[in-house]
Design an enzyme around this catalytic site. Structure first.
Site, PDB file in Angstrom:
ATOM      1  N   ASP A 167       0.860  -1.165   0.000  1.00 58.16           N
ATOM      2  CA  ASP A 167       0.000   0.000   0.000  1.00 58.16           C
ATOM      3  C   ASP A 167       0.908   1.231   0.000  1.00 58.16           C
ATOM      4  OD1 ASP A 167      -2.477   1.532   0.439  1.00 58.16           O
ATOM      5  OD2 ASP A 167      -1.643   1.868   2.444  1.00 58.16           O
ATOM      6  N   ASP A 226      -0.145   5.200   0.905  1.00 58.04           N
ATOM      7  CA  ASP A 226      -0.377   6.176   1.965  1.00 58.04           C
ATOM      8  C   ASP A 226      -0.511   5.483   3.318  1.00 58.04           C
ATOM      9  OD1 ASP A 226      -0.683   8.649   0.259  1.00 58.04           O
ATOM     10  OD2 ASP A 226      -2.227   7.380  -0.626  1.00 58.04           O
ATOM     11  N   THR A 257      -2.528   0.706  -4.604  1.00 59.48           N
ATOM     12  CA  THR A 257      -3.096   1.842  -3.886  1.00 59.48           C
ATOM     13  C   THR A 257      -4.540   2.106  -4.265  1.00 59.48           C
ATOM     14  OG1 THR A 257      -2.874   4.246  -3.536  1.00 59.48           O
ATOM     15  CG2 THR A 257      -2.115   3.367  -5.651  1.00 59.48           C
ATOM     16  N   SER A 258      -5.274   2.718  -3.343  1.00 60.15           N
ATOM     17  CA  SER A 258      -6.645   3.131  -3.614  1.00 60.15           C
ATOM     18  C   SER A 258      -6.709   4.497  -4.277  1.00 60.15           C
ATOM     19  CB  SER A 258      -7.463   3.153  -2.311  1.00 60.15           C
ATOM     20  OG  SER A 258      -7.579   1.864  -1.779  1.00 60.15           O
ATOM     21  N   LYS A 272     -10.240  -1.999  -2.585  1.00 60.29           N
ATOM     22  CA  LYS A 272     -10.153  -2.649  -1.282  1.00 60.29           C
ATOM     23  C   LYS A 272     -11.386  -2.283  -0.449  1.00 60.29           C
ATOM     24  CE  LYS A 272      -5.198  -1.576  -1.464  1.00 60.29           C
ATOM     25  NZ  LYS A 272      -4.114  -0.773  -0.831  1.00 60.29           N
ATOM     26  N   ASP A 322      -1.458  -0.693   6.109  1.00 64.45           N
ATOM     27  CA  ASP A 322      -1.723  -0.042   7.396  1.00 64.45           C
ATOM     28  C   ASP A 322      -3.209   0.038   7.710  1.00 64.45           C
ATOM     29  OD1 ASP A 322      -2.411   3.332   6.868  1.00 64.45           O
ATOM     30  OD2 ASP A 322      -1.987   1.953   5.230  1.00 64.45           O
TER      31      ASP A 322
END
Length: 213
Positions: free
Chosen positions: A11, A13, A104-105, A135, A160
């Site tokens: 991931d 951020d 990543t989102s 996700k 995270d």
């Protein structure tokens, strides 16, 4: 404890970089522009979700497209204060080329800009643009494994956020959780650490991760 893997999916951020200062500034400005009350805004989970899902929770359907474009504009214009998290550069530098990816989102443009601002240029980014379901759906991580040419069972995910860890489990992948944004009791993973500075990698084909004190 140690884990072995042939590829690693990170991931961004909260895992590789801390962008929270920019996120708070941009989303606060966006909420004010679109007349979102503090109470309504406070009820929506921001971390680990694609912007389009967050926006859809807050504005009428007919304004979603406009609102998504605006938050993207704001975030692309503001990467001030984005910082690399401890251990990130050292760990990524120890990994063989083509054996890791960022999943990543965020959109590809935003992820690449945040990463470039701290000197990281990933060989592969799987972003919100690439998937139909973000996700906690496993699609982003499964696509990352596919593009790296590695079986999902041979991947380790670093995350995270609880939604990202749920996506890793659904993809049949092992995971390492970082307590950078959520308390340990909220994180379900094979191993939980403070940050990437606790990780060492050994080997180049089947790689072994160890976790220092």
């Amino acid at each position: 404890m140690s884990l072995t893997a042939r590829a690693f999916l990170f991931d961004n951020d909260g895992t590789l970089v801390d962008s929270m200062a920019s996120v708070v500034r941009c989303w606060t400005a966006w909420a004010q522009e679109f007349g979102i009350s503090g109470e309504d805004f406070g009820r929506v989970q921001l971390h680990g979700r694609p912007a389009v899902e967050i926006v859809a929770d807050l504005v009428p359907a007919q304004r979603v497209g406009e609102a998504v474009r605006r938050i993207e504009e704001l975030e692309l214009a503001d990467v001030s204060g984005v910082v690399v998290l401890p251990g990130t550069l050292e760990l990524l530098g120890a990994l063989p080329a083509g054996r890791w990816a960022v999943v990543t989102s965020a959109t590809r443009a935003l992820a690449a800009k945040r990463l470039a601002s701290v000197g990281i240029h990933p060989p592969l980014i799987v972003a919100a643009d690439d998937v139909r379901r973000g996700k906690p759906d496993p699609e982003p991580f499964l696509l990352g494994a596919q593009r790296l040419g590695v079986d999902p069972a041979d991947c380790v995910v670093f995350e995270d956020a609880p939604v990202g860890l749920a996506a890793a489990r659904a993809a049949g992948m092992r995971s390492v959780a970082l307590t950078t944004t959520h308390p340990q009791e909220d994180l379900i993973a094979d191993h939980v650490i403070e940050g990437l500075h606790r990780v060492r990698v050994h080997g180049s084909d089947e790689m072994t991760l160890s976790f220092g004190a």
